[in-house]
Each structure stands twice: as C-alpha cells, then as structure tokens.
Design an enzyme around this catalytic site. Sequence first.
Site, PDB file in Angstrom:
ATOM      1  CG  ASP A 168      -1.695   1.199   1.448  1.00 30.87           C
ATOM      2  OD1 ASP A 168      -2.453   1.734   0.583  1.00 30.87           O
ATOM      3  OD2 ASP A 168      -1.672   1.840   2.500  1.00 30.87           O
ATOM      4  CG  ASP A 226      -1.741   7.606   0.617  1.00 32.14           C
ATOM      5  OD1 ASP A 226      -1.048   8.995   0.424  1.00 32.14           O
ATOM      6  OD2 ASP A 226      -1.760   7.276  -0.409  1.00 32.14           O
ATOM      7  CG  ASP A 255      -1.969   2.186   6.444  1.00 32.50           C
ATOM      8  OD1 ASP A 255      -2.619   3.070   7.121  1.00 32.50           O
ATOM      9  OD2 ASP A 255      -2.208   1.943   5.221  1.00 32.50           O
TER      10      ASP A 255
END
Length: 272
Positions: free
Chosen positions: A19, A21, A182
Amino acid sequence: MSGFEQLFPGQLPRLVMFDLDGTLIDSVPDLAAAVDNMLLSLGRKPAGIESVREWVGNGAPVLVRRALAGGIDHSSVDDVEAEHALEVFMEAYGASHELTVVYPGVRDTLKWLHKQGVAMALITNKPERFVAPLLDQMKIGRYFKWIIGGDTLPQKKPDPAALFFVMKMSGIPASQSLFVGDSRSDVLAAKAAGVKCVGLSYGYNHGRPIAEESPTLVIDDLRKLIPGCLDTAAEITLPDAAQSPSGNAIVVVTRKLWMKVIKALARWRWRA
C-alpha cells in the site's frame, strides 16, 4: 526473528505488494491541507489534520464525502455536492505534495528487497494521476514494476482484484506473495486474495489499531521484515540500486491495459 523468517521460513517471498499512504509515506499533512482548502472554498470550517488522519484510506471520493459529513459515516452527503467538492479537492491536492514524507526504514527495506531480486508492486486507492509523480518526488518509484492506482481498475481495495491482477502479470502465486499495508481495506484485500498480510501499526486505519483487523503479522518498522537488520550491531548500508534494464521496465497499469486483461481477471472477481 524477522518478519520474513516468521512468514516464509527458509526463503523470501517472490513478490511483495505495498500500500502507499500510511504504509510507505505519510501523506496526511498534504491531504489535510487540500481538504481544508476545499472546505474553505465551499464556505465551511476546516477539518484539521487529526480528523483527516482518521478519514483517509478508502480513496479520494470517500475522503471528500467524509470531510463534507464531518465524520466516517457519509451516507447523508448529497452526490452532486460531493462530485463538485471532489473536483475542488483534486485541484488543491494536485498543486503540492511538499509536506509528504517517506516513513523511516522504507527506503532501506525497498533497497534490500530490490537487491535480493524480490519483485515489488504498489497497490493504492489514491487516484493514479497522483501516484507516479509522487513516487518520483519521494525517489522510490524505481523499485516498483507494477503500480496500480485507486481508479486504474473497476474495483479498489478491499476488493482483491488488483492483487490478483499483479499476481497474474508476475506469474507468482499467492503462496509466494505478501501484501504490506496499514488499514482494514488492505487486510481484507489480502485475505480475499489468499495472500499473507503484514500490518503496520503506525498507519491510519481510521484511528483503530491495525491488530484489530487480524493481519498475519503486525510490525512497527518496515525494517523488521529483514533478517537481522534491527539487531544492535546491524546497519543497512546498501548502495543505490541501478536503474532497471529495459527488460524489467516499470509498468504503470492504466485503464487501457486493464481492458486488455479484463477477461483473464474476471474469473477471480471477488464477491462479498
């Protein structure tokens, strides 16, 4: 014991998908600035960075709707208003990424994986128009052979379509692949694709601990994946990787390319 040693005993994964961001970069300061500019232009009060930090993770359209709603639940937001606000936000966000930073340990980890010959891909819900320029600005774009934005394919995370797409393109099965993210969307996408998932505790995830989403492993520093790299006497001192030869050119997956492989991908279409 390192993350790789726990997840892939005696070997390394052949493919690691990341991922963006909240995983590789902290982009919230720039996103918050764009959100506040959007709200001010619409005659509303700014939201502030802490609110935006809890709203990110599901793509720009959802972020904008949450900003208009003032919270996670955006079901009451008018679609026409949201569409106009999104245009304002996209213009504001595209103007600057000066506040975005790469998290500690990210460059070391990407450099190490590149040196080991591990294939890497980036799968983000961020609109694709922002992704490649941002990666170049952060000086990490060269490590990814496949780059997929949130509007590249018809589906975005938590749908696993992008993960299946990358595994199909690379010829690497789920058993030899890893996803690092995240948020809940990252964990759900990885689970649906049959891929092990590492959750990073420092990310966003709407203010909830990533451990609550039950990823395969939770770490607080990306370097903890690497055997021995955070031992007391260990230090990563790797030279800058050379530019990829033409045979391994970076592939920024576009909507046109997606249409060429839609039939192959369709049989993996996830249905909730």
